[in-house]
Design a protein around this motif. Structure first.
Motif, PDB file in Angstrom:
ATOM      1  N   THR A 124       0.857  -1.182   0.000  1.00  0.00           N
ATOM      2  CA  THR A 124       0.000   0.000   0.000  1.00  0.00           C
ATOM      3  C   THR A 124       0.896   1.236   0.000  1.00  0.00           C
ATOM      4  O   THR A 124       2.093   1.155   0.323  1.00  0.00           O
ATOM      5  N   SER A 125       0.326   2.364  -0.332  1.00  0.00           N
ATOM      6  CA  SER A 125       1.125   3.595  -0.317  1.00  0.00           C
ATOM      7  C   SER A 125       1.606   3.910   1.099  1.00  0.00           C
ATOM      8  O   SER A 125       2.705   4.446   1.279  1.00  0.00           O
ATOM      9  N   LEU A 128       4.629   1.669   1.795  1.00  0.00           N
ATOM     10  CA  LEU A 128       5.763   2.173   1.024  1.00  0.00           C
ATOM     11  C   LEU A 128       6.386   3.390   1.707  1.00  0.00           C
ATOM     12  O   LEU A 128       7.616   3.492   1.842  1.00  0.00           O
ATOM     13  N   MET A 168       2.997  10.826  -5.440  1.00  0.00           N
ATOM     14  CA  MET A 168       2.783   9.673  -4.573  1.00  0.00           C
ATOM     15  C   MET A 168       2.272  10.143  -3.209  1.00  0.00           C
ATOM     16  O   MET A 168       2.860  11.040  -2.597  1.00  0.00           O
ATOM     17  N   LYS A 217       3.167  -3.888  -7.200  1.00  0.00           N
ATOM     18  CA  LYS A 217       1.901  -3.193  -7.339  1.00  0.00           C
ATOM     19  C   LYS A 217       1.759  -2.253  -6.145  1.00  0.00           C
ATOM     20  O   LYS A 217       2.158  -2.595  -5.026  1.00  0.00           O
ATOM     21  N   ILE A 218       1.195  -1.067  -6.382  1.00  0.00           N
ATOM     22  CA  ILE A 218       0.953  -0.100  -5.312  1.00  0.00           C
ATOM     23  C   ILE A 218      -0.557   0.130  -5.218  1.00  0.00           C
ATOM     24  O   ILE A 218      -1.195   0.474  -6.219  1.00  0.00           O
ATOM     25  N   ASN A 219      -1.096  -0.105  -4.032  1.00  0.00           N
ATOM     26  CA  ASN A 219      -2.553  -0.018  -3.824  1.00  0.00           C
ATOM     27  C   ASN A 219      -3.302  -0.882  -4.848  1.00  0.00           C
ATOM     28  O   ASN A 219      -4.364  -0.513  -5.346  1.00  0.00           O
ATOM     29  N   TYR A 228      -2.539   3.815 -11.483  1.00  0.00           N
ATOM     30  CA  TYR A 228      -1.220   3.876 -10.827  1.00  0.00           C
ATOM     31  C   TYR A 228      -0.870   5.335 -10.560  1.00  0.00           C
ATOM     32  O   TYR A 228      -1.097   6.198 -11.417  1.00  0.00           O
TER      33      TYR A 228
END
Length: 272
Positions: A124-125, A128, A168, A217-219, A228
């Motif tokens: 997840t953001s 990160l 981000m 992968k992010i979120n 993205y």
């Protein structure tokens, strides 16, 4: 004997004259060798475009050398040491005022990538951000292997880091842990994530990344997904006063429909 000496003197004068001509004659501005210098972002994409262009032109040899950064490319073009550069950031007002022309060709998603052994495919953001802040230090804390997290960062002026801070979530004022390794080029960041067990780094996305490292992968979104959260703009730069016909031809090609197809195939989004 006197005749031989006279002949030798005349021969020496001819050789000296030819040497002087070659020494003072500059290289042709229409050279068929074309170097595109600058950022490491999108280097695989530009090399693919260069190969495709060479197949069409038959007369121009395109080289995309290793990264010297966007700033290095701007300095080289600005000083007339290169006729064509590549950048992954907008020009400043002073750079534009110096006569440098900016031609965007593609948007490249930023990517976070890790050593294949960390056992994590998505974050997840928030996770990160906590990793880069140094609040999460072991991959087991985010569902991965029991490995120390080795953070790889970039210098503050790096184009991808600039985009991450703009786009981000939570990165605008993020203080990256001082227990991180500094990578000065995109290639170095990739190599660190590939070779150092537990490492995580970031850079522009390319399909060529995935055989070497694990792209996160992010979120829930892969870098190629519409949702993205960040991307960088790749552009060519030149000056009207120094640009060569070969360089102009490549710029025209890089903004053509054929080039857009190559860009899309390699994971970029062509700029219309």
């Amino acid at each position: 004997m006197r005749h031989d000496l006279s002949l030798l003197v005349r021969s020496a004068r001819i050789i000296c004259s030819l040497a002087l001509v070659f020494w003072v004659t500059p290289a042709s501005a229409d050279s068929t060798d074309l170097q595109i210098v600058g950022t490491g972002d999108g280097i695989d994409l530009l090399r693919a475009l260069g190969n495709d262009f060479m197949q069409e032109s038959k007369t121009v040899h395109v080289e995309v050398p290793p990264s010297i950064g966007s700033g290095g490319g701007i300095a080289a073009v600005g000083a007339g040491k290169a006729v064509l550069g590549r950048v992954a950031r907008k020009l400043t007002e002073s750079e534009m005022a110096s006569g440098i022309i900016y031609k965007p060709i593609a948007r490249l998603p930023s990517a976070f990538f890790v050593h294949p052994g960390v056992g994590v495919a998505a974050l997840t953001s928030d996770q990160l951000r906590n990793i880069y802040a140094g609040r999460v230090t072991n991959w087991s804390e985010v569902g991965g292997a029991d490995l120390r997290i080795r953070v790889v960062r970039r210098e503050d002026s790096d184009s991808t880091l600039t985009v991450l801070r703009q786009m981000m979530p939570g990165w605008k004022d993020l203080e990256i842990t001082d227990k991180s390794k500094m990578a000065t080029t995109t290639q170095e960041a990739i190599e660190s994530a590939r070779d150092v067990v537990g490492a995580i780094g970031f850079g522009p996305f390319s399909p060529a990344l995935e055989p070497q490292v694990s792209v996160l992968k992010i979120n829930g979104n892969h870098p190629l997904d519409a949702a993205y959260p960040s991307s960088v703009e790749l552009a060519l730069i030149y000056k009207d006063t120094t640009v060569t016909p070969a360089a102009r031809a490549f710029v025209d090609y890089a903004t053509s429909a054929k080039a857009r197809a190559v860009i899309s195939k390699l994971g970029g989004v062509a700029v219309q």
